[in-house]
Design a protein around this motif. Structure first.
Motif, PDB file in Angstrom:
ATOM      1  N   GLU A 384       8.537   2.954  -5.020  1.00 49.73           N
ATOM      2  CA  GLU A 384       7.940   3.075  -6.341  1.00 49.73           C
ATOM      3  C   GLU A 384       8.238   1.804  -7.140  1.00 49.73           C
ATOM      4  N   TYR A 385       7.183   1.170  -7.630  1.00 56.75           N
ATOM      5  CA  TYR A 385       7.315  -0.046  -8.435  1.00 56.75           C
ATOM      6  C   TYR A 385       7.786   0.368  -9.825  1.00 56.75           C
ATOM      7  N   ASP A 386       9.013   0.001 -10.132  1.00 55.39           N
ATOM      8  CA  ASP A 386       9.648   0.526 -11.352  1.00 55.39           C
ATOM      9  C   ASP A 386       8.824   0.277 -12.611  1.00 55.39           C
ATOM     10  N   HIS A 387       8.148  -0.857 -12.700  1.00 54.57           N
ATOM     11  CA  HIS A 387       7.391  -1.157 -13.914  1.00 54.57           C
ATOM     12  C   HIS A 387       6.210  -0.198 -14.113  1.00 54.57           C
ATOM     13  N   ASP A 388       5.820   0.484 -13.038  1.00 56.42           N
ATOM     14  CA  ASP A 388       4.714   1.436 -13.149  1.00 56.42           C
ATOM     15  C   ASP A 388       5.199   2.852 -13.417  1.00 56.42           C
ATOM     16  N   THR A 389       6.504   3.037 -13.564  1.00 58.48           N
ATOM     17  CA  THR A 389       7.056   4.383 -13.788  1.00 58.48           C
ATOM     18  C   THR A 389       7.428   4.559 -15.256  1.00 58.48           C
ATOM     19  N   PRO A 390       7.571   5.790 -15.717  1.00 58.04           N
ATOM     20  CA  PRO A 390       7.994   6.024 -17.103  1.00 58.04           C
ATOM     21  C   PRO A 390       9.334   5.338 -17.384  1.00 58.04           C
TER      22      PRO A 390
END
Length: 440
Positions: A384-390
């Motif tokens: 999971e690409y952290d910048h795309d997560t809440p």
């Protein structure tokens, strides 16, 4: 020349002999400043009373009496006295001394062999003393200004008792100066403040105090009395006892480091000044300030490392003496900064874990997959690409599966790390919540 002076009667020898030599004590009881060794209940006094003298290592700074006491020991026990210096002696000299001692012993007299600067002998040369110590050919008395634990062979140390000689205190220096005035038949031409300064200049060294006194008498005009400024002008100040490669060097940098760690800017400035005054390499001091910034302050104040590095750059740019102020500023900043060794401790723990757990493969979801084969092996799958997560936080696990999640970094609740602590606690809460959702 003797290196400790006492209350013995001044020698009426021909003129020209240094004052220090003329005031050499005639017995152990007359030695100043080493009462723990030469006093009524001193270690050396007890040895003499017992009638049994063993090999010894005299450890202490210059001018505290090591050579003089060794001579007096031989005189008070009836031993023949032989003296050599490790600076000027080699294997051939040692063999000659040992042969002479063996011949003397065969005639019924033992030898006290005094070895000055014994730490300068290499390990093989030190080992050569062992047989003659063991068979009683000589009683070895070695003198050293360096820590015997670091500089002498374990085998040699196991056969000798280490006796510590202390720097002379002001009371002992004051007594020496009174004896010097008695011997010379005249007072030192100093006012009270200058006399106190002279005792400080001696730096605990009896020989130095008498040498300085001689310089003052030679320089003084009739009826001239020196104040502190005049004293400094005449003697040009004696260099502090400090060897940049030995104990004095490490003692002062240790004192500086611990004063910074202990958040005492005044003590830190004092030891910094001591090191500058002794001629320490400024860039060595700069490197140590950087070390303090990362070891003892860390992220409690992230600016600390920047300040320490900037001080080094400022010194490079300005040179001495202007650049020394930059180091003083950095020292005060570091001493007054909040302290934390959390990163230092975390790094040590992470290094330990890295060595203990071997070459574990990171979890596949954080491995890149530049080839089809690697994609087929699930490299990168599920990442999971952290910048795309809440809140830009995925909460995924990044440790090797066989190792499990570890916690090395535990920031304290002070300085900037108070904010880091809040951040980590918040992320830990999010991680737990997302992992719990993932199990449903």
């Amino acid at each position: 020349m003797a290196d400790l002076f006492g209350a013995g009667e001044p020698d009426k020898a021909p003129p020209g002999r240094p004052l220090a030599d003329r005031l050499r004590p005639a017995s152990l009881a007359e030695v100043f400043g080493q009462e723990h060794l030469t006093g009524e209940d001193g270690a050396l006094t007890r040895m003499i009373r017992s009638g049994s003298l063993g090999s010894m290592i005299f450890w202490g700074p210059p001018g505290t009496g090591k050579t003089t006491v060794a001579r007096l020991l031989a005189g008070e026990t009836g031993l023949a006295f032989e003296q050599i210096s490790a600076i000027f002696s080699g294997v051939a000299d040692l063999k000659k001394v040992f042969e002479t001692a063996r011949l003397r012993r065969s005639n019924g007299r033992q030898t006290l062999l005094f070895v000055d600067e014994i730490h300068r002998f290499n390990r093989a040369q030190q080992d050569s003393f062992l047989p003659v110590m063991e068979d009683g050919t000589v009683i070895l008395v070695g003198a050293t200004t360096e820590n015997p634990s670091f500089e002498l062979n374990a085998a040699l140390l196991s056969r000798a008792r280490v006796l510590i000689f202390k720097s002379l205190d002001e009371d002992s220096i004051a007594k020496l100066l009174l004896r010097a005035e008695e011997a010379e038949g005249r007072k030192l031409p100093l006012d009270a403040e200058a006399r106190a300064m002279l005792m400080r200049m001696a730096d605990g060294d009896g020989r130095a105090s008498l040498t300085l006194a001689e310089e003052i008498w030679r320089a003084a005009k009739p009826d001239e009395i020196f104040d502190p400024e005049g004293l400094q002008r005449v003697v040009q100040r004696r260099a502090p006892i400090y060897d940049k490669g030995q104990d004095g060097h490490y003692n002062l940098i240790s004192a500086l480091h611990k004063s910074v760690r202990g958040s005492d800017p005044d003590a830190a400035l004092y030891y910094l000044s001591r090191m500058f005054d002794a001629g320490e390499d400024p860039l060595y001091i700069g490197r140590r300030l950087v070390r303090m910034a990362v070891e003892d302050i860390g992220l409690a104040d992230p600016q600390a490392l920047t300040i320490a590095n900037a001080a080094k750059d400022a010194y490079d740019y300005l040179g001495s003496p202007e650049g020394e102020l930059a180091f003083a500023q950095a020292t005060v900043y570091l001493a007054t900064a909040p302290k934390s060794n959390a990163v230092y401790t975390a790094f040590k723990e992470a290094m330990r874990a890295a060595k203990e757990n071997g070459s574990l493969l990171p979890p596949r979801h954080i491995l890149n997959a530049p080839t089809k084969l690697m994609k087929d092996e699930d490299y990168g799958k599920g990442y999971e690409y952290d910048h795309d997560t809440p809140e830009a936080f995925s909460g995924q696990d990044y440790f090797p599966e066989k190792m499990g999640r570890q916690i090395f970094y535990e920031p304290p609740d002070r300085g900037f790390e108070r904010e880091i602590r809040k951040r980590l606690d918040y992320w830990s809460k999010l991680r737990s919540e997302r992992q719990a959702r993932g199990k449903k």
